[in-house]
Write a protein that holds these residues in place. Sequence first.
Motif: not given
Length: 253
Positions: A133-134, A98, A131, A69, A46, A48-50, A95, A93
């Motif tokens: 998920v990019n 959010s 979170l 990330p 994964l 992600m931005s967090m 792709k 989660l």
Amino acid sequence: MKISYLFLAAVVVLSACSKSRKAPNGLEINVVKEGAGEVAKPGEFLVMSMLYKDDKDSIWNDTRKSNIPVIIMVPDTSAIKSEKGIESCFRALKKGDSVTVKVTAKSLFENTWQQQLPPNVKPETMLTFVLGVNDVTDRAGFEKIREEQQAKLAEKDQAMRVAQLGIDTTAIDTYLASKKITAQTDPSGLRYVITKLGKGAKPLVSSTVKVNYKGMLLENGTPFDQSNAPVEFPLSNLIQGWQIGFQLLPKGS
């Protein structure tokens, strides 16, 4: 009957509007934006931005500021039984998701980070994770992202070095001019003044040098370090400026 029917209808509508998932350990995941495809499989990563903050809206961390990330691999299903904290939600989660997830500080430190709770943090403090998920990728994709991030960090580090060199060079030249000191300049940019030139051999970077030294601050001449007797150093272990400078000095200088 009519009132009961209306009440039931309202419950159904509210349930339809509420988007949430359950992690394998029962942790509730609030879905702000629904992603596409299937949830990440064991062995996938994964990207992600967090952001996470406490119940007073104090942000503890935000990966968007560093533009780096968080990359987390979904473990094998054999680990599910031992996942008691927020790490369980990563299995639910996909792709484009959010989501927000809430956990107590006690759970985060003890279950996920496996650390003792700091004395200044209350166990019941509620932390909200945001979170995004990019991407969901495989091992090859993970390696590519890691290489790209390392290249970006190296580029940023080099830019900072160049900027700092400019600041330092200006400060040194200003100091020399104010003291009316004429210094020589090495091709590396090192400024130096030889007050006594020795007649011995010049050291190599592979040499061990035996020196007396004294370091002083430019702004006021205050010593910040000095030797009380001759000290030996492998030249290769010293900072770059000393490695360059000592090779310009014959023994006895």
